[in-house]
Design an enzyme around this catalytic site. Structure first.
Site, PDB file in Angstrom:
ATOM      1  N   ASP A  84       0.824  -1.202   0.000  1.00  0.00           N
ATOM      2  CA  ASP A  84       0.000   0.000   0.000  1.00  0.00           C
ATOM      3  C   ASP A  84       0.861   1.256   0.000  1.00  0.00           C
ATOM      4  O   ASP A  84       1.897   1.322   0.676  1.00  0.00           O
ATOM      5  CB  ASP A  84      -0.886  -0.029   1.259  1.00  0.00           C
ATOM      6  CG  ASP A  84      -1.902   1.091   1.299  1.00  0.00           C
ATOM      7  OD1 ASP A  84      -2.458   1.423   0.242  1.00  0.00           O
ATOM      8  OD2 ASP A  84      -2.153   1.619   2.402  1.00  0.00           O
ATOM      9  N   HIS A  85       0.432   2.259  -0.760  1.00  0.00           N
ATOM     10  CA  HIS A  85       1.089   3.569  -0.786  1.00  0.00           C
ATOM     11  C   HIS A  85       2.595   3.471  -0.989  1.00  0.00           C
ATOM     12  O   HIS A  85       3.395   4.021  -0.223  1.00  0.00           O
ATOM     13  CB  HIS A  85       0.785   4.352   0.490  1.00  0.00           C
ATOM     14  CG  HIS A  85      -0.573   4.966   0.488  1.00  0.00           C
ATOM     15  ND1 HIS A  85      -0.912   6.036  -0.301  1.00  0.00           N
ATOM     16  CD2 HIS A  85      -1.698   4.628   1.168  1.00  0.00           C
ATOM     17  CE1 HIS A  85      -2.185   6.344  -0.105  1.00  0.00           C
ATOM     18  NE2 HIS A  85      -2.695   5.496   0.770  1.00  0.00           N
ATOM     19  N   ASP A 106       1.838   4.944  -5.590  1.00  0.00           N
ATOM     20  CA  ASP A 106       1.280   6.248  -5.254  1.00  0.00           C
ATOM     21  C   ASP A 106       2.164   7.385  -5.748  1.00  0.00           C
ATOM     22  O   ASP A 106       3.173   7.728  -5.129  1.00  0.00           O
ATOM     23  CB  ASP A 106       1.099   6.348  -3.740  1.00  0.00           C
ATOM     24  CG  ASP A 106       0.377   7.622  -3.315  1.00  0.00           C
ATOM     25  OD1 ASP A 106      -0.007   8.404  -4.196  1.00  0.00           O
ATOM     26  OD2 ASP A 106       0.197   7.815  -2.102  1.00  0.00           O
ATOM     27  N   HIS A 178      -7.068  10.027   5.531  1.00  0.00           N
ATOM     28  CA  HIS A 178      -6.219   9.105   6.280  1.00  0.00           C
ATOM     29  C   HIS A 178      -6.093   9.522   7.747  1.00  0.00           C
ATOM     30  O   HIS A 178      -6.154  10.703   8.083  1.00  0.00           O
ATOM     31  CB  HIS A 178      -4.812   9.068   5.674  1.00  0.00           C
ATOM     32  CG  HIS A 178      -4.764   8.479   4.302  1.00  0.00           C
ATOM     33  ND1 HIS A 178      -4.484   9.218   3.187  1.00  0.00           N
ATOM     34  CD2 HIS A 178      -4.979   7.222   3.865  1.00  0.00           C
ATOM     35  CE1 HIS A 178      -4.508   8.439   2.125  1.00  0.00           C
ATOM     36  NE2 HIS A 178      -4.799   7.222   2.506  1.00  0.00           N
ATOM     37  N   HIS A 206      -9.815   5.008   0.368  1.00  0.00           N
ATOM     38  CA  HIS A 206      -8.785   5.106   1.406  1.00  0.00           C
ATOM     39  C   HIS A 206      -9.347   5.911   2.576  1.00  0.00           C
ATOM     40  O   HIS A 206     -10.326   6.637   2.438  1.00  0.00           O
ATOM     41  CB  HIS A 206      -7.530   5.783   0.857  1.00  0.00           C
ATOM     42  CG  HIS A 206      -6.711   4.914  -0.040  1.00  0.00           C
ATOM     43  ND1 HIS A 206      -5.339   4.829   0.062  1.00  0.00           N
ATOM     44  CD2 HIS A 206      -7.062   4.079  -1.050  1.00  0.00           C
ATOM     45  CE1 HIS A 206      -4.883   3.996  -0.851  1.00  0.00           C
ATOM     46  NE2 HIS A 206      -5.917   3.526  -1.542  1.00  0.00           N
ATOM     47  N   ASN A 228     -10.056   0.373   2.173  1.00  0.00           N
ATOM     48  CA  ASN A 228      -8.822   0.339   2.961  1.00  0.00           C
ATOM     49  C   ASN A 228      -9.058   0.815   4.387  1.00  0.00           C
ATOM     50  O   ASN A 228      -9.648   1.877   4.595  1.00  0.00           O
ATOM     51  CB  ASN A 228      -7.766   1.242   2.316  1.00  0.00           C
ATOM     52  CG  ASN A 228      -7.134   0.627   1.091  1.00  0.00           C
ATOM     53  OD1 ASN A 228      -7.666  -0.297   0.487  1.00  0.00           O
ATOM     54  ND2 ASN A 228      -5.986   1.158   0.703  1.00  0.00           N
ATOM     55  N   THR A 231      -6.260   2.828  10.590  1.00  0.00           N
ATOM     56  CA  THR A 231      -6.279   3.481  11.893  1.00  0.00           C
ATOM     57  C   THR A 231      -7.239   2.817  12.868  1.00  0.00           C
ATOM     58  O   THR A 231      -6.960   2.748  14.077  1.00  0.00           O
ATOM     59  CB  THR A 231      -6.629   4.972  11.728  1.00  0.00           C
ATOM     60  OG1 THR A 231      -5.652   5.587  10.878  1.00  0.00           O
ATOM     61  CG2 THR A 231      -6.636   5.693  13.066  1.00  0.00           C
TER      62      THR A 231
END
Length: 279
Positions: A84-85, A106, A178, A206, A228, A231
């Site tokens: 991811d990212h 990304d 995020h 996201h 996604n 957190t």
């Protein structure tokens, strides 16, 4: 069962009009909790390791990916392994060499034209190796920025971007952000529906930890597929550790507080898996 391809899970979810949850893995406890949750729910799941998680582990993706892959391989439900990212092309290549079936490359911080060039170059490289690629268009960034109308993804530009780059899925900015610790984000469901119509590839949400259950259900109904989540698990993990240490301040064995933390993550993940799948 052996790990499956992210492409297969996303394609199957899209065909059913459902979502598939993708949870970020930071420690092996994360991977264990997420996999246990998927087994309890009887649902497939995507385990994803971000570039930030790799940096936390000293910059080497192989140890965490190997451990996560081993947990996935022992699961009784379909589990896919994703990165991811990823902003570093070197890390993208290392992740593929380590066995991931998909990567989110990304380049969204770049200007549009350079985002297209960098993404297309890496899509070509990954596709030559049978790897599925997600990219991002728009700004799913800090809490304030992501809630400003000006940073939402434009449907026409999204369609152009997907065609120009050949990506397999597209993360879009529709109101989530995020690292939100409260579930107060309000998504633009009309925009999601417009993006679904304009873009041929599956859409990715996201920043889903800041989105309520009902908003997530509506987002999937409107056209989001890969959801996604990161957190939310960290909140559960940290609360589990804090609660145990508050009740048992003399604890020094990390297994004593990691067990309830892992259980708390599993409970959160199971709930969100069911929500994303339409439960």
């Amino acid at each position: 069962m052996p790990a499956v391809d992210t492409a297969d899970l996303v394609t199957a979810a899209r065909a059913k009009g459902q979502g598939v949850a993708a949870f970020n893995v930071i420690t092996l406890e994360h991977a264990e909790a997420i996999t246990a949750a998927a087994e309890a729910a009887g649902l497939p799941v995507i385990l994803q390791v971000s570039e930030n998680a790799v940096k936390f582990h000293g910059g080497r993706p192989e140890p965490l990916l190997a451990g996560t892959a081993a947990i996935a391989a022992g699961a009784t439900v379909p589990v896919a392994l994703h990165m991811d990212h990823v902003e570093s092309e070197e890390l993208l290549r290392a992740g593929v060499a380590a066995g991931v079936s998909s990567v989110m490359f990304d380049a969204s911080k770049l200007e549009y034209a350079e985002n297209v060039r960098a993404t297309a170059r890496n899509v070509e490289w990954a596709h030559a190796r049978g790897v599925w690629v997600e990219a991002e268009l728009g700004e799913v960034g800090g809490k304030d920025g992501a809630h400003a109308p000006g940073v939402r993804t434009d449907p026409a530009e999204a369609a152009e971007f997907a065609a120009a780059t050949g990506v397999d899925a597209l993360a879009v900015a529709v109101g989530s952000s995020h690292a939100m610790t409260e579930r107060t984000a309000r998504l633009d469901h009309t925009l999601i529906a417009r993006l679904r119509t304009a873009v041929s590839v599956p859409l990715v949400l996201h920043g889903s930890s800041g989105v309520s259950d009902e908003e997530l259900r509506q987002a999937v109904a409107a056209g989001m597929v890969k959801i996604n989540i990161g957190t939310a698990l960290n909140i559960a993990f940290t609360a589990g550790v804090r609660d145990h240490l508050a009740a048992h301040p003399d604890t020094v064995d990390p297994r004593r507080y990691l067990r309830p933390a892992r259980d708390a993550m599993a409970a959160t993940a199971e709930h969100l898996l069911r929500v994303v799948a339409g439960g």
